[in-house]
Design an enzyme around this catalytic site. Sequence first.
Site, PDB file in Angstrom:
ATOM      1  N   HIS A   1     -11.497  18.308  -4.593  1.00 25.40           N
ATOM      2  CA  HIS A   1     -11.783  17.148  -3.738  1.00 25.40           C
ATOM      3  C   HIS A   1     -12.929  17.481  -2.805  1.00 25.40           C
ATOM      4  O   HIS A   1     -12.947  18.540  -2.174  1.00 25.40           O
ATOM      5  CB  HIS A   1     -10.564  16.746  -2.904  1.00 25.40           C
TER       6      HIS A   1
ATOM      7  N   ASP B   1      -0.730   5.488   2.430  1.00 24.05           N
ATOM      8  CA  ASP B   1      -2.085   5.923   2.779  1.00 24.05           C
ATOM      9  C   ASP B   1      -3.100   4.841   2.486  1.00 24.05           C
ATOM     10  O   ASP B   1      -4.024   4.606   3.257  1.00 24.05           O
ATOM     11  CB  ASP B   1      -2.452   7.193   2.018  1.00 24.05           C
TER      12      ASP B   1
ATOM     13  N   SER C   1      -4.336  11.953   4.794  1.00 18.52           N
ATOM     14  CA  SER C   1      -4.770  10.969   3.807  1.00 18.52           C
ATOM     15  C   SER C   1      -5.162  11.650   2.498  1.00 18.52           C
ATOM     16  O   SER C   1      -4.687  11.282   1.419  1.00 18.52           O
ATOM     17  CB  SER C   1      -5.961  10.169   4.359  1.00 18.52           C
TER      18      SER C   1
ATOM     19  N   ARG D   1      -7.498   2.050   9.313  1.00 21.55           N
ATOM     20  CA  ARG D   1      -8.339   2.989  10.057  1.00 21.55           C
ATOM     21  C   ARG D   1      -9.808   2.627   9.941  1.00 21.55           C
ATOM     22  O   ARG D   1     -10.586   2.781  10.885  1.00 21.55           O
ATOM     23  CB  ARG D   1      -8.122   4.415   9.535  1.00 21.55           C
TER      24      ARG D   1
ATOM     25  N   LYS E   1      -2.389  12.150  -1.267  1.00 16.24           N
ATOM     26  CA  LYS E   1      -2.728  11.714  -2.634  1.00 16.24           C
ATOM     27  C   LYS E   1      -2.791  12.902  -3.591  1.00 16.24           C
ATOM     28  O   LYS E   1      -2.326  12.816  -4.730  1.00 16.24           O
ATOM     29  CB  LYS E   1      -4.062  10.959  -2.628  1.00 16.24           C
TER      30      LYS E   1
END
Length: 428
Positions: free
Chosen positions: A86, A165, A187, A172, A191
């Site tokens: 990520h 989320d 967040s 947000r 996931k």
Amino acid sequence: MSEPFDAVDVIRAKRDGAVVPERELRWLIDAYTRGYVSDAQMAAFAMAVFQRGMGREEIRSLTGAMIDSGERMSFSSLGKRTVDKHSTGGVGDKITLPLAPLVASFGVAVPQLSGRGLGHTGGTLDKLESIPGWRAELSNAEMLAQLREAGAVICAAGSGLAPADRKLYALRDVTATVDSIPLIASSIMSKKIAEGTDALVLDVKFGSGAFMRELEDARELARTMVELGADSGVATTALLTDMSVPLGRAIGNANEVRESAEVLAGEGPADVRELTLALAREMLALAGLPDADVEAALDGGRAMDAWRAMIRAQGGDPDAPLPIARETCVVAAPRAGVVTETDALSFGVAAWRLGAGRARAEDAVAHAAGIELHAKPGDRVVAGQPLFTLFADEEHRFERALEALQGGWSIGSEPVERGPLVRERIAP
């Protein structure tokens, strides 16, 4: 049935700097997902977290609550290690495209659940959708089948993963609470943990084009996420990487696919290649292959074969021509010297204004829009030499894009010293 807690009490406790107990945090997230806690109340809680922060136990509880709001995937039936990566996002960051097939070429499964771009940071799915026929939406069964056959998949996350989320992130985004380390970390990791991967490598960026501009903030975010991974049984490490200058020379969707193909052919810009190899080594080490020769796989064509298989498996044609913009605008060097700056944020905003990005989630992107950098910091140029080319489908977009670039690049007499692209490695 009456609710066990009151949202106002939880908001007040965090507003006043108290530690919110796990039971109350879990109730708050569950009640918000169910619609009992309102958007206004959750916005107030998010702002309280933004202002007051959270401790490690609170972040772990928040992350666990968001994971438990939906389904958990499992790749145990594959019979091989799974490892994901990520990135916290940046400008010209196309690393996922060459990285996933490179790692998959070693027999490791790479389930890469990705997103779309918003604002100046590009989205991996937007890039790949510039390939004719390629589709982002896959069922869980299709995803597993592709991992068995092609070894890698890059697709959209299903709506069943961490729905709390999804709901909280949208809130947000419109309440100025995006850049909070506890909220970012929970967040991302909710996931990734719900996705069910065995291991995870994080590319946490700092610099003008990153969410975390300061190195110390990026370091804190990386440590927080690595701790969350370790606490959840997911082998997790992070690299801190510089995003003060765009990655590579291509910015935009089709542009970045072209550059990714160059890297997979053993060529491409040195910085894209360097980061692809660094992250591949990290991912393969977590998958139990610390001595994998990633350079040979990239230069010898194995990674390209895996790329073509991955694209075909999702309906794409890896040989099809990519979109080309109807209009171009070339900016040339006004004098001779050395390029001393190409500011990532300025170029990211310019590409966005050209149509490569979106202002709202429902906006479409222009796949051919973007920027090609002909010179980067440290390169010597002569007067009149092209510095960069802007691409757009409508000529009127150039004016505002050029405004975004004012002050975003410079030419000096001497090179400016820059730190390494990969600054630090963070492990549990």
